[in-house]
Each structure stands twice: as C-alpha cells, then as structure tokens.
Design a protein around this motif. Structure first.
Motif, PDB file in Angstrom:
ATOM      1  N   ASP A 141      -0.087 -26.760  21.666  1.00 49.00           N
ATOM      2  CA  ASP A 141      -0.666 -27.506  22.626  1.00 49.00           C
ATOM      3  C   ASP A 141       0.525 -28.736  23.272  1.00 49.00           C
ATOM      4  N   TYR A 196      -2.712 -36.238  28.790  1.00 48.42           N
ATOM      5  CA  TYR A 196      -2.529 -36.580  27.337  1.00 48.42           C
ATOM      6  C   TYR A 196      -1.568 -35.839  26.687  1.00 48.42           C
ATOM      7  N   PRO A 233       0.347 -34.537  23.373  1.00 49.44           N
ATOM      8  CA  PRO A 233      -0.041 -34.363  21.914  1.00 49.44           C
ATOM      9  C   PRO A 233       1.339 -34.784  21.065  1.00 49.44           C
ATOM     10  N   ASN A 244       1.382 -38.365  21.312  1.00 44.42           N
ATOM     11  CA  ASN A 244      -0.033 -38.920  20.882  1.00 44.42           C
ATOM     12  C   ASN A 244      -0.110 -40.072  21.865  1.00 44.42           C
TER      13      ASN A 244
END
Length: 261
Positions: free
Chosen positions: A94, A108, A110, A113
């Motif tokens: 992702d 968002y 990843p 983060n």
C-alpha cells in the motif's frame, strides 16, 4: 470453386442482407443540419448522468518532472460526492489512501505514516501521489466524464467527424470533442486566449456497461507543469451497491497528523 465454398459464401451474403449489414456497420457522420447542438450535449449528459456509483480496479500512472509512480488502484465513487482511492505498488504494498466528499478530504501515506486532512476547498494544496490535482479533476478522471453545459456563448463546429464545442471557462477557453455515434466526450482541452493548450483530458476505449458508455482509459495532462495522470481500468462495475466500509481505511495511532488550512 468447390460447391461447399460457394454455398458458404451464399449463406454469408444472405445473412448479411437479412441482418441489415451486420458485418459492415455504416459509419455515423457528424451532421449539424440534423442534430441541434443543445440536443447533442443533452444526450452526452444523459449518458454520464446515469452513473451513480462506480467500483473499479486498474492501473494508475502518475508522471511529473523528476518523479513517477505506477501501481494498481482500487477506486470507489458514490453519488459523485464520495470518492475513495487505494493505490498499491509492486507486490501489493500500500502506498496511499485518499477519501474525499464535497466538504472534506483525507489522505494517508503509509510511507510517511502521515495523515493529511482539510476542507475540500484546500485539496489543491495536497500532493496526491506526487501530483497536484483538484477534486473535480480527479473525479472527472475516475468517472470518465466531464461536465459541459450548452449556453448561448457556446460555439460548435465539426472536425475529424467529431462535434467540437467551445466556450469560455473563467479566463481560459474550454473545448470538448463529442463522438457522433456514442455521444460521449472523447477529448477536452483548456487553452489560453492565444490558443496555447495548458491542459488536455482524453477518454478512450469505450465499452457499454449497464447501458452506459464508459471509457476504460482516461488521461489528464497538464502541459504547463508537464504532469500526467493515467487511469486504465481492468474492471468496472456501475451503479451497484457499495458497502459503507469500502470508504474506510485504518490510520495507525502513531501516525503524524496534519490539517491543511
């Protein structure tokens, strides 16, 4: 020539006559003497206005100077005011989640983060997958449609067997090309008064899904900034029920959070 071959040719010829040129469909010619400009755009709107929900999977490619991204994408759209995109890189990793409606957005990453949120009016400040893009531009790209209404100031002509509509859009000129057979927009261009094209959107490979003409390939190019977004669908479902949890994504508790104002 063997009788069997002659019999086959005769059967094919008779079948063609009976089915009304089933093998050679006549080409539809753009003709403004038989089609009113307003009616042409009304038929275009009738097609894309029937899209109330979309669930799709495919390839998303983002290109810009010094950077590029290519990966698989899952896309969900409900009533044109709820949009969700999940992008994956190689091996299913992702790389980004994006949700937006007419009021707010959330993104968002990843890799970082980090969670970015803000009012929808500020979405242009977000670098989504490394490309600056507005909500309406992204929505038109994933839905394969473009909102274009006929006004008294709209001009129309015929070029390359397409209806070409042109009208003022803010400080620029927006022109769209309409296919005379499917009544869909195949290309849209935004240009300056001097005729310099600054943005182009193309819709290709139309298929009929639930009675709706839908392009399997959409590309948005910003020529001034040399940015390009391409979406190539491998699977599309239109107007099927979408569970609410399809628009959810989890954000770790230790993620950095930013609100764009």
């Amino acid at each position: 020539m063997p009788k069997s071959v002659l019999s086959l040719l005769s059967a094919l010829f008779l079948l063609q006559l009976v089915t009304g040129c089933a093998f050679f469909k006549p080409k539809i010619i753009a003709d403004l003497t038989k089609n009113e400009p307003g009616e042409i755009l009304a038929r275009v709107s009738q097609n894309h206005d029937r899209i109330h929900a979309l669930s799709g999977k495919g390839l998303i490619v983002v290109e810009m100077p010094g950077n590029a991204f290519q990966g698989n994408a899952t896309i969900e759209v409900l009533r044109r005011d709820s949009l969700f995109i999940k992008a994956e890189a190689a091996f299913g990793i992702d790389v980004g989640y994006f949700f937006a409606n007419r009021k707010m957005f959330a993104h968002y990453s990843p890799f970082e983060n980090a969670l970015y949120r803000g009012p929808i009016e500020k979405v242009n400040k977000l670098i989504l997958f490394q490309m600056k893009i507005t909500y309406d531009e992204l929505l038109s790209a994933v839905l394969g449609t473009l909102d274009f209404k006929f006004t008294q100031e709209t001009s129309v002509s015929i070029e390359n067997n397409h209806y070409i509509f042109r009208q003022k859009r803010d400080s620029h000129w927006l022109s769209v090309a309409v296919d005379p057979a499917k009544y869909v927009i195949t290309k849209a261009e935004l240009a300056t008064d001097a005729g310099k094209i600054i943005a182009r959107q193309e819709f290709k490979f139309f298929h009929k899904i639930n009675g709706i003409w839908f392009p399997k390939s959409v590309q948005l190019r910003k020529l001034d900034s040399r940015e390009r977004l391409t979406i190539k669908y491998s699977k599309v479902e239109l107007n099927k029920a979408i569970p609410p949890n399809k628009f959810d994504f989890k954000v770790p508790g230790d993620a950095r959070r930013y609100r764009l104002k």
